[in-house]
Design a protein around this motif. Structure first.
Motif, PDB file in Angstrom:
ATOM      1  N   GLU A 197      -0.791  -3.706  -8.085  1.00 61.29           N
ATOM      2  CA  GLU A 197      -2.264  -3.738  -8.195  1.00 61.29           C
ATOM      3  C   GLU A 197      -2.741  -5.112  -8.624  1.00 61.29           C
ATOM      4  O   GLU A 197      -3.722  -5.634  -8.094  1.00 61.29           O
ATOM      5  CB  GLU A 197      -2.756  -2.679  -9.188  1.00 61.29           C
ATOM      6  CG  GLU A 197      -2.751  -1.273  -8.665  1.00 61.29           C
ATOM      7  CD  GLU A 197      -3.905  -0.985  -7.726  1.00 61.29           C
ATOM      8  OE1 GLU A 197      -4.742  -1.860  -7.446  1.00 61.29           O
ATOM      9  OE2 GLU A 197      -3.970   0.167  -7.263  1.00 61.29           O
ATOM     10  N   GLN A 198      -2.061  -5.712  -9.599  1.00 62.19           N
ATOM     11  CA  GLN A 198      -2.449  -7.037 -10.101  1.00 62.19           C
ATOM     12  C   GLN A 198      -2.281  -8.091  -9.004  1.00 62.19           C
ATOM     13  O   GLN A 198      -3.113  -8.975  -8.859  1.00 62.19           O
ATOM     14  CB  GLN A 198      -1.629  -7.414 -11.330  1.00 62.19           C
ATOM     15  CG  GLN A 198      -1.819  -6.501 -12.527  1.00 62.19           C
ATOM     16  CD  GLN A 198      -3.254  -6.462 -13.026  1.00 62.19           C
ATOM     17  OE1 GLN A 198      -4.052  -5.646 -12.583  1.00 62.19           O
ATOM     18  NE2 GLN A 198      -3.568  -7.334 -13.932  1.00 62.19           N
TER      19      GLN A 198
ATOM     20  N   ILE B 178       1.403  -1.101 -11.379  1.00 59.84           N
ATOM     21  CA  ILE B 178       0.471  -2.030 -12.045  1.00 59.84           C
ATOM     22  C   ILE B 178       0.684  -3.454 -11.533  1.00 59.84           C
ATOM     23  O   ILE B 178      -0.276  -4.171 -11.245  1.00 59.84           O
ATOM     24  CB  ILE B 178       0.637  -1.952 -13.580  1.00 59.84           C
ATOM     25  CG1 ILE B 178       0.091  -0.610 -14.088  1.00 59.84           C
ATOM     26  CG2 ILE B 178      -0.053  -3.128 -14.271  1.00 59.84           C
ATOM     27  CD1 ILE B 178       0.466  -0.289 -15.520  1.00 59.84           C
TER      28      ILE B 178
ATOM     29  N   ASP C  31       0.832  -1.210   0.000  1.00 59.73           N
ATOM     30  CA  ASP C  31       0.000   0.000   0.000  1.00 59.73           C
ATOM     31  C   ASP C  31       0.864   1.256   0.000  1.00 59.73           C
ATOM     32  O   ASP C  31       0.560   2.216  -0.707  1.00 59.73           O
ATOM     33  CB  ASP C  31      -0.935   0.010   1.206  1.00 59.73           C
ATOM     34  CG  ASP C  31      -2.044  -1.023   1.094  1.00 59.73           C
ATOM     35  OD1 ASP C  31      -2.259  -1.563  -0.017  1.00 59.73           O
ATOM     36  OD2 ASP C  31      -2.699  -1.292   2.120  1.00 59.73           O
TER      37      ASP C  31
ATOM     38  N   ARG D  11      -8.460   5.149  -9.636  1.00 58.27           N
ATOM     39  CA  ARG D  11      -7.017   5.124  -9.424  1.00 58.27           C
ATOM     40  C   ARG D  11      -6.297   4.083 -10.288  1.00 58.27           C
ATOM     41  O   ARG D  11      -5.285   4.379 -10.899  1.00 58.27           O
ATOM     42  CB  ARG D  11      -6.754   4.843  -7.952  1.00 58.27           C
ATOM     43  CG  ARG D  11      -5.513   5.472  -7.450  1.00 58.27           C
ATOM     44  CD  ARG D  11      -5.411   5.288  -5.975  1.00 58.27           C
ATOM     45  NE  ARG D  11      -5.500   6.611  -5.383  1.00 58.27           N
ATOM     46  CZ  ARG D  11      -5.439   6.845  -4.101  1.00 58.27           C
ATOM     47  NH1 ARG D  11      -5.331   5.844  -3.262  1.00 58.27           N
ATOM     48  NH2 ARG D  11      -5.498   8.066  -3.648  1.00 58.27           N
ATOM     49  N   ARG D  12      -6.823   2.890 -10.319  1.00 58.56           N
ATOM     50  CA  ARG D  12      -6.180   1.809 -11.081  1.00 58.56           C
ATOM     51  C   ARG D  12      -6.163   2.135 -12.572  1.00 58.56           C
ATOM     52  O   ARG D  12      -5.141   2.005 -13.236  1.00 58.56           O
ATOM     53  CB  ARG D  12      -6.920   0.492 -10.822  1.00 58.56           C
ATOM     54  CG  ARG D  12      -6.288  -0.694 -11.487  1.00 58.56           C
ATOM     55  CD  ARG D  12      -6.989  -1.982 -11.008  1.00 58.56           C
ATOM     56  NE  ARG D  12      -6.476  -3.105 -11.729  1.00 58.56           N
ATOM     57  CZ  ARG D  12      -7.011  -3.609 -12.830  1.00 58.56           C
ATOM     58  NH1 ARG D  12      -8.104  -3.072 -13.331  1.00 58.56           N
ATOM     59  NH2 ARG D  12      -6.472  -4.638 -13.430  1.00 58.56           N
TER      60      ARG D  12
ATOM     61  N   LEU E 238      -3.660   4.800 -13.266  1.00 57.95           N
ATOM     62  CA  LEU E 238      -2.288   4.289 -13.280  1.00 57.95           C
ATOM     63  C   LEU E 238      -1.958   3.690 -14.644  1.00 57.95           C
ATOM     64  O   LEU E 238      -0.875   3.941 -15.198  1.00 57.95           O
ATOM     65  CB  LEU E 238      -2.092   3.259 -12.171  1.00 57.95           C
ATOM     66  CG  LEU E 238      -0.692   2.684 -12.019  1.00 57.95           C
ATOM     67  CD1 LEU E 238       0.312   3.785 -11.697  1.00 57.95           C
ATOM     68  CD2 LEU E 238      -0.690   1.618 -10.928  1.00 57.95           C
ATOM     69  N   PHE E 239      -2.870   2.924 -15.208  1.00 56.88           N
ATOM     70  CA  PHE E 239      -2.662   2.375 -16.550  1.00 56.88           C
ATOM     71  C   PHE E 239      -2.546   3.500 -17.581  1.00 56.88           C
ATOM     72  O   PHE E 239      -1.667   3.475 -18.447  1.00 56.88           O
ATOM     73  CB  PHE E 239      -3.814   1.433 -16.943  1.00 56.88           C
ATOM     74  CG  PHE E 239      -3.696   0.052 -16.400  1.00 56.88           C
ATOM     75  CD1 PHE E 239      -2.964  -0.920 -17.062  1.00 56.88           C
ATOM     76  CD2 PHE E 239      -4.323  -0.305 -15.205  1.00 56.88           C
ATOM     77  CE1 PHE E 239      -2.854  -2.211 -16.568  1.00 56.88           C
ATOM     78  CE2 PHE E 239      -4.225  -1.587 -14.703  1.00 56.88           C
ATOM     79  CZ  PHE E 239      -3.483  -2.542 -15.378  1.00 56.88           C
TER      80      PHE E 239
ATOM     81  N   TYR F 209       1.290   6.591  -6.921  1.00 56.02           N
ATOM     82  CA  TYR F 209       0.199   7.513  -7.243  1.00 56.02           C
ATOM     83  C   TYR F 209       0.600   8.958  -6.964  1.00 56.02           C
ATOM     84  O   TYR F 209       0.318   9.856  -7.757  1.00 56.02           O
ATOM     85  CB  TYR F 209      -1.067   7.164  -6.445  1.00 56.02           C
ATOM     86  CG  TYR F 209      -1.705   5.869  -6.869  1.00 56.02           C
ATOM     87  CD1 TYR F 209      -1.991   5.612  -8.202  1.00 56.02           C
ATOM     88  CD2 TYR F 209      -2.038   4.900  -5.935  1.00 56.02           C
ATOM     89  CE1 TYR F 209      -2.587   4.423  -8.589  1.00 56.02           C
ATOM     90  CE2 TYR F 209      -2.635   3.709  -6.321  1.00 56.02           C
ATOM     91  CZ  TYR F 209      -2.903   3.484  -7.647  1.00 56.02           C
ATOM     92  OH  TYR F 209      -3.494   2.313  -8.026  1.00 56.02           O
TER      93      TYR F 209
ATOM     94  N   ARG G 227      -5.131  -7.854  -6.595  1.00 58.16           N
ATOM     95  CA  ARG G 227      -6.380  -8.399  -7.165  1.00 58.16           C
ATOM     96  C   ARG G 227      -6.362  -9.925  -7.169  1.00 58.16           C
ATOM     97  O   ARG G 227      -7.385 -10.553  -6.959  1.00 58.16           O
ATOM     98  CB  ARG G 227      -6.611  -7.859  -8.570  1.00 58.16           C
ATOM     99  CG  ARG G 227      -6.980  -6.393  -8.548  1.00 58.16           C
ATOM    100  CD  ARG G 227      -7.434  -5.916  -9.907  1.00 58.16           C
ATOM    101  NE  ARG G 227      -7.842  -4.534  -9.826  1.00 58.16           N
ATOM    102  CZ  ARG G 227      -9.076  -4.137  -9.502  1.00 58.16           C
ATOM    103  NH1 ARG G 227     -10.004  -5.013  -9.260  1.00 58.16           N
ATOM    104  NH2 ARG G 227      -9.363  -2.862  -9.444  1.00 58.16           N
TER     105      ARG G 227
ATOM    106  N   LEU H 214       2.386   1.690  -3.458  1.00 56.19           N
ATOM    107  CA  LEU H 214       1.347   2.146  -4.386  1.00 56.19           C
ATOM    108  C   LEU H 214       1.009   3.618  -4.167  1.00 56.19           C
ATOM    109  O   LEU H 214       0.879   4.379  -5.130  1.00 56.19           O
ATOM    110  CB  LEU H 214       0.077   1.304  -4.243  1.00 56.19           C
ATOM    111  CG  LEU H 214       0.031   0.038  -5.071  1.00 56.19           C
ATOM    112  CD1 LEU H 214      -1.167  -0.823  -4.684  1.00 56.19           C
ATOM    113  CD2 LEU H 214       0.009   0.347  -6.550  1.00 56.19           C
TER     114      LEU H 214
ATOM    115  N   MET I  76      -6.016   9.521 -10.599  1.00 54.13           N
ATOM    116  CA  MET I  76      -5.233   8.896  -9.529  1.00 54.13           C
ATOM    117  C   MET I  76      -5.561   9.472  -8.153  1.00 54.13           C
ATOM    118  O   MET I  76      -5.215   8.879  -7.140  1.00 54.13           O
ATOM    119  CB  MET I  76      -3.750   8.986  -9.848  1.00 54.13           C
ATOM    120  CG  MET I  76      -3.396   7.973 -10.927  1.00 54.13           C
ATOM    121  SD  MET I  76      -1.670   7.816 -11.230  1.00 54.13           S
ATOM    122  CE  MET I  76      -1.440   9.192 -12.327  1.00 54.13           C
TER     123      MET I  76
END
Length: 147
Positions: free
Chosen positions: A139-140, A136, A10, A76-77, A80-81, A17, A143, A13, A70
């Protein structure tokens, strides 16, 4: 132990951001504060002059949109992409400039970034591409664990 790794993820990340958001806000505000100079610099890019108004507002809108996305939890996700994709595109452009594909091109960045050499621009952009890829990836991973 798992909680410590989640907190570290976190934190990384949030740093990703924060860096992207800060950079895009700074770039957009710098360009807006020196709007006429930005237009002249965009006119000198290797695109037809008729594209200048579209490019000017597209670049500004994209930078502001990425920053706002962001700062918005639900976006946010995707932000980021989007930010990473923009940095990849800007980096590809810099590589073409460095390879003299376009000849001599002035920088159209704002603020302190405008004083960078093309090599410094490339390093700066690669830094942000790396930040985006790391973000990224994290984040992946989150998930996958959540599923």
């Amino acid at each position: 132990m798992q909680r410590g790794s989640i907190k570290a993820r976190d934190a990384v990340l949030l740093i990703c951001y924060f860096l992207f958001t800060s950079m895009f806000i700074y770039a957009a505000v710098s360009k807006l504060m020196n709007y006429q100079i930005f237009i002249i610099q965009m006119d000198r890019q290797p695109f037809p002059d008729s594209y200048t108004p579209i490019l000017v507002w597209s670049v500004l809108a994209s930078e502001i949109l990425a920053a706002v996305m962001m700062m918005t939890l639900s976006l946010r996700r995707i932000g980021l992409f989007f930010a990473t994709a923009m940095m990849i595109c800007f980096t590809a452009y810099i590589i073409l400039v460095k390879l003299h594909y376009y000849g001599v091109i002035p920088c159209s960045c704002g603020g302190v970034i405008a004083s960078f050499t093309w090599t410094q621009h490339l390093i700066f952009n690669l830094f942000f591409v790396t930040i985006g890829i790391v973000g990224i990836y994290l984040e992946q991973q989150f998930r996958k664990k959540k599923a």
